[in-house]
Design a protein around this motif. Structure first.
Motif, mmCIF file in Angstrom:
data_model
loop_
_atom_site.group_PDB
_atom_site.id
_atom_site.type_symbol
_atom_site.label_atom_id
_atom_site.label_comp_id
_atom_site.label_asym_id
_atom_site.label_seq_id
_atom_site.Cartn_x
_atom_site.Cartn_y
_atom_site.Cartn_z
ATOM 1 N N LYS A 288 -1.513 -51.575 38.540
ATOM 2 C CA LYS A 288 -2.672 -50.808 38.989
ATOM 3 C C LYS A 288 -3.448 -50.341 37.758
ATOM 4 O O LYS A 288 -2.853 -50.067 36.718
ATOM 5 C CB LYS A 288 -2.236 -49.601 39.830
ATOM 6 N N HIS A 289 -4.763 -50.229 37.899
ATOM 7 C CA HIS A 289 -5.592 -49.776 36.777
ATOM 8 C C HIS A 289 -5.294 -48.318 36.452
ATOM 9 O O HIS A 289 -4.806 -47.557 37.283
ATOM 10 C CB HIS A 289 -7.079 -49.946 37.113
ATOM 11 N N LYS A 290 -5.624 -47.916 35.208
ATOM 12 C CA LYS A 290 -5.360 -46.560 34.737
ATOM 13 C C LYS A 290 -6.620 -45.786 34.350
ATOM 14 O O LYS A 290 -6.635 -44.561 34.413
ATOM 15 C CB LYS A 290 -4.416 -46.606 33.521
ATOM 16 N N VAL A 291 -7.664 -46.483 33.912
ATOM 17 C CA VAL A 291 -8.856 -45.829 33.366
ATOM 18 C C VAL A 291 -9.953 -45.762 34.433
ATOM 19 O O VAL A 291 -10.417 -46.795 34.924
ATOM 20 C CB VAL A 291 -9.383 -46.579 32.120
ATOM 21 N N GLU A 292 -10.386 -44.542 34.777
ATOM 22 C CA GLU A 292 -11.468 -44.379 35.739
ATOM 23 C C GLU A 292 -12.821 -44.602 35.063
ATOM 24 O O GLU A 292 -12.951 -44.525 33.839
ATOM 25 C CB GLU A 292 -11.397 -42.997 36.381
ATOM 26 N N LEU A 293 -13.845 -44.852 35.883
ATOM 27 C CA LEU A 293 -15.116 -45.359 35.369
ATOM 28 C C LEU A 293 -15.801 -44.434 34.360
ATOM 29 O O LEU A 293 -16.204 -44.894 33.286
ATOM 30 C CB LEU A 293 -16.066 -45.662 36.536
ATOM 31 N N GLU A 294 -15.933 -43.164 34.655
ATOM 32 C CA GLU A 294 -16.636 -42.278 33.718
ATOM 33 C C GLU A 294 -15.897 -42.188 32.381
ATOM 34 O O GLU A 294 -16.535 -42.198 31.318
ATOM 35 C CB GLU A 294 -16.821 -40.879 34.312
#
Length: 317
Positions: A288-294
């Motif tokens: 699963k990804h860890k870094v959110e967009l902002e």
């Protein structure tokens, strides 16, 4: 996978390839191979074959491609079709001929039909027509996916294709003629801020919806595929969350500190109305990804500022 395994990363200086290299190094892999295009022209079949026969890598990660946005795809359709096929065909065929057991092929969400149901599932491949503005690149990548699938079927090798959503991050391309939407916006908003917060004109209506994945998360998915034997040949890689281009623009405007007006040139093409990846298969396997967009945009903007006079393909006006 042994930490001493010989891993060849094609395209190791690109945004994705360099992120993979960094993460593998951090995880203790000690035998990484990377050659520049001057050292090895991946379009040259004989040169690639000779390299494989000499080096005999244990693993090949194909992060090499000719890439660009709508403008570049429309302007150079033959190069986007032919050069990408040459690169991937040479790598895949040489890997098979040299009995390389593990091959990871990287593609793009543009392989899916323009009007496919959302979110995009792996089984939607080849069920309808492609988005015309990037079909040349998409067709090339589809041939790579089918080559990987055929090798799994015929030779039972651990070859897998990972299809990322729209990628962005450090070491991105910020050239306004060839870059993708997110880095292009970062540069436009930054330059407008420096120019007394001048208005920023963006292509299209702002209504299409897009999903974005930070490049370090993409690298993490590649290492996940490296360290595990994935049961199928094709996997989507993304966040499973999208937003409108208008919302993206406002978020980048916020991060860069631009306070001027945003103008939309509706005579320019929008591209596909929506592209959201169904990433449930990778989630079920444990990635699963860890870094959110902002946070990712902020990291990318800081990198842009740190490298504003030196990074690849950027000539500030």
């Amino acid at each position: 996978m042994s930490k001493e395994s010989k891993i060849y990363i094609a395209g190791h200086r690109g945004m994705v390839g360099s992120a993979i290299w960094r993460q593998l190094t951090e995880k203790g892999y000690t035998h990484l191979i990377g050659l520049t295009s001057r050292e090895l022209d991946l379009k040259d079949q004989k040169a690639v074959a000779k390299f494989f026969e000499t080096e005999k890598p244990d693993v090949v990660i194909d992060a090499a491609a000719k890439v660009g946005g709508i403008l570049a795809n429309n302007s150079y359709p033959y190069q986007f079709l032919m050069e990408n096929m040459q690169i991937q065909n040479n790598l895949i065929d040489s890997s098979l001929k040299n009995d390389i057991e593990k091959f990871i092929f990287l593609g793009s969400s543009c392989i899916y039909p323009k009007l496919a149901p959302q979110p995009l599932k792996e089984e939607y491949l080849l069920t309808d027509s492609l988005e015309p503005t990037n079909e040349w690149y998409a067709v090339a990548k589809i041939t790579g996916i089918k080559a990987v699938e055929s090798i799994r079927k015929q030779f039972d090798k651990d070859y897998v294709s990972l299809m990322p959503t729209n990628l962005y991050g450090t070491h991105d391309n910020f050239d306004l003629n060839t870059s993708h939407v997110l880095p292009a916006m970062i540069r436009k908003f930054h330059e407008a801020k420096e120019n007394d917060h001048a208005p920023v004109t963006l292509w299209g209506s702002g209504t299409p919806m897009r999903e974005f994945l930070f490049v370090d998360d993409m690298a993490g998915s590649v290492i996940f595929a490296l360290e595990n034997k994935l049961p199928e040949h094709l996997y989507n890689v993304g966040t499973g969350v999208d937003l409108t281009i208008k919302d993206l623009a406002e978020l980048i405007q916020k991060v860069t500190g631009h306070t001027g007006e945003i103008l939309w040139d509706s005579e320019k093409p929008d591209g596909t109305p929506r592209k959201l990846m169904d990433v449930s298969k990778m989630h079920e396997l444990g990635w699963k990804h860890k870094v959110e967009l902002e946070d990712g945009i902020t990291k990318t903007y800081h990198w842009f500022l740190d490298n504003i006079n030196s990074f690849k393909q950027v000539k500030m006006s």
